[in-house]
Motif scaffolding. Structure first.
Motif, short mmCIF file in Angstrom:
data_model
loop_
_atom_site.label_atom_id
_atom_site.label_comp_id
_atom_site.label_asym_id
_atom_site.label_seq_id
_atom_site.Cartn_x
_atom_site.Cartn_y
_atom_site.Cartn_z
N PHE A 204 0.83 -1.20 0.00
CA PHE A 204 0.00 0.00 0.00
C PHE A 204 0.87 1.26 0.00
O PHE A 204 0.61 2.20 -0.75
N VAL A 205 1.90 1.28 0.82
CA VAL A 205 2.79 2.44 0.89
C VAL A 205 3.53 2.62 -0.43
O VAL A 205 3.79 3.75 -0.87
N ALA A 206 3.87 1.50 -1.10
CA ALA A 206 4.59 1.58 -2.37
C ALA A 206 3.72 2.06 -3.52
O ALA A 206 4.24 2.39 -4.59
N GLY A 207 2.40 2.10 -3.33
CA GLY A 207 1.52 2.62 -4.37
C GLY A 207 0.59 1.61 -4.99
O GLY A 207 -0.06 1.92 -6.00
N ALA A 208 0.51 0.40 -4.41
CA ALA A 208 -0.41 -0.60 -4.96
C ALA A 208 -1.86 -0.12 -4.79
O ALA A 208 -2.19 0.58 -3.84
N ARG A 209 -2.71 -0.50 -5.70
CA ARG A 209 -4.10 -0.07 -5.66
C ARG A 209 -4.82 -0.68 -4.46
O ARG A 209 -4.62 -1.85 -4.14
N VAL A 210 -5.65 0.11 -3.84
CA VAL A 210 -6.40 -0.36 -2.68
C VAL A 210 -7.33 -1.50 -3.07
O VAL A 210 -7.56 -2.43 -2.28
N SER A 211 -7.86 -1.46 -4.28
CA SER A 211 -8.76 -2.53 -4.73
C SER A 211 -8.04 -3.87 -4.77
O SER A 211 -8.64 -4.91 -4.44
#
Length: 421
Positions: A204-211
């Motif tokens: 999540f911190v690295a930018g992965a989509r929340v979905s």
């Protein structure tokens, strides 16, 4: 244009040096790395001190009855602290980028060691230790470092590709899932939850989509349900969480005794060494339930101090991650901090009865050998990474020291007319 000594993308691993032409104009000050985070070091020492004192207070009676030495566990803990101190020093002075070059080797080795535990004899109903004569080793502690190093290396390398499902999201879940699968065979549900949660937060911190993260959690829900319902002893422990009194002499015994300890402590506690629950009523109180004797002897104030110390530890760990020299170091510091924070949160939740018992120790406070040594090594890595000045900060400090680049100055040019014009 910036000089070569402070060009973006220049090697930040070595101090910036001016070119000969630039050196002739003005000197450039080499900026020293930041000092070690003394506040973080003080918090670690405070947690270790509280843990060591409470381990002795909680085990003196049992150690005298079993080993005829009231300081039996204290002496062993002091040895572990000495080894852990060396490990923390090593983590603080080593080049942490070696972990990036050995990420896959470390990951493969930890998986093999985890698999090797399945061939070991059971201890307390689980196969979590590698027995080497009189010594024992928990490979899960090395696996934590291996997984964080792999995630830090992969996330820093893929950068924007982390947002893609097949390239930036699925491979990390596969590696984490493989490690969690081996842990569940031991079985070690608590450690597998910690590793899985750490992986998702780092993604999540690295930018992965929340979905994608929500989808992964929903996909794991049927497996979690089967692990609980399909395993009789896990189901009993889960039911004991909702009705501790009904299982007070079996699965919920430690939970009930922990609540008695916390309730007996009141605001300021009964005093060091005056715990009644440590007289044999709460076995293994120096391990997973170390917070219970702290609450009984030091009261609510003691528990609040421990929680405040962990909050400061997480804050300083995040600060070290944000000020790291490179993305790899930032992810390593963040992963270690997240793991400690989640582990402490889950341990406190178990002792307070907020979550079911998972067999998770309280970092730096609970009694332990391999876990304490590896935990202190990871703390050393955070101290190491936090000491490295970020490239942007280094450039700004170089510029502020005056030599590298000078402010533009207005020059008056007088052009005279040709003579005799």
């Amino acid at each position: 244009m910036l000089p070569p000594s402070i060009q973006p993308g220049a090697d930040d691993d070595s101090p910036a040096r001016p070119t000969p032409a630039l050196a002739a104009q003005a000197p450039v000050t080499d900026v020293a790395e930041r000092p070690y985070d003394l506040l973080l070091l003080a918090v670690v020492c405070a947690l270790l001190s509280i843990g060591t004192i409470e381990i002795y207070a909680a085990t003196a009676t049992q150690a005298l009855a079993r080993h005829r030495n009231p300081a039996f566990f204290l002496e062993r803990q002091v040895v572990f602290l000495a080894l852990g101190g060396f490990a923390m020093w090593l983590g603080a002075v080593m080049d942490y980028r070696l972990l990036r070059r050995r990420a896959y080797l470390l990951l493969g080795g930890s998986l093999l060691l985890l698999a090797a535990t399945l061939a070991m004899p059971e201890i307390n109903g689980a196969r979590r230790w590698l027995l080497l004569g009189p010594l024992s080793f928990q490979p899960v502690e090395l696996a934590k470092l291996a997984l964080i190093s792999y995630l830090a290396y992969s996330l820093s390398k893929k950068a924007e590709k982390v947002k893609t499902f097949t390239v930036g999201f699925v491979p990390h879940l596969v590696v984490c899932g493989l490690m969690m699968g081996v842990l569940l065979l031991q079985p070690d549900l608590g450690s597998s939850i910690i590793l899985g949660a750490t992986t998702l937060v780092m993604l999540f911190v690295a930018g992965a989509r929340v979905s994608y993260i929500v989808l992964a959690m929903l996909a794991s829900a049927p497996l979690a349900y089967q692990l609980i319902v399909g395993t009789p002893w896990r189901l009993r422990r889960f039911m004991a969480y909702f009705n501790p009194e009904a299982f007070g002499d079996q699965e919920a015994y430690q939970m009930v005794q922990a609540h008695v300890s916390l309730g007996s402590g009141g605001l300021t506690g009964v005093g060091l060494g005056n715990s009644r629950q440590s007289l044999g009523y709460m076995p293994e109180g120096h391990n997973d339930f170390i917070l219970a004797p702290i609450g009984e002897e030091l009261g609510f104030v003691g528990v609040a101090v421990v929680l405040a110390l962990f909050a400061i530890l997480v804050w300083r760990g995040v600060r070290a991650a944000l000020g790291a020299r490179d993305a790899f170091g930032g992810y390593v510091a963040l992963g270690i901090t997240l793991m400690f924070g989640l582990q402490a949160l889950m341990n406190v939740g178990v002792v307070l009865g907020v979550v079911p018992n998972k067999g998770i120790t309280l970092p730096l406070v609970s009694y332990g050998g391999t876990s304490l040594i590896m935990t202190m090594f990871l703390i050393g890595l955070v101290l190491n990474i936090g000491r490295r000045a970020a490239p942007g900060a280094r450039r700004r400090e170089l510029l502020n020291h005056g030599g590298a680049l000078r402010k533009k100055q207005r020059v008056r040019v007088i052009v005279g007319s040709p003579a005799g014009a």
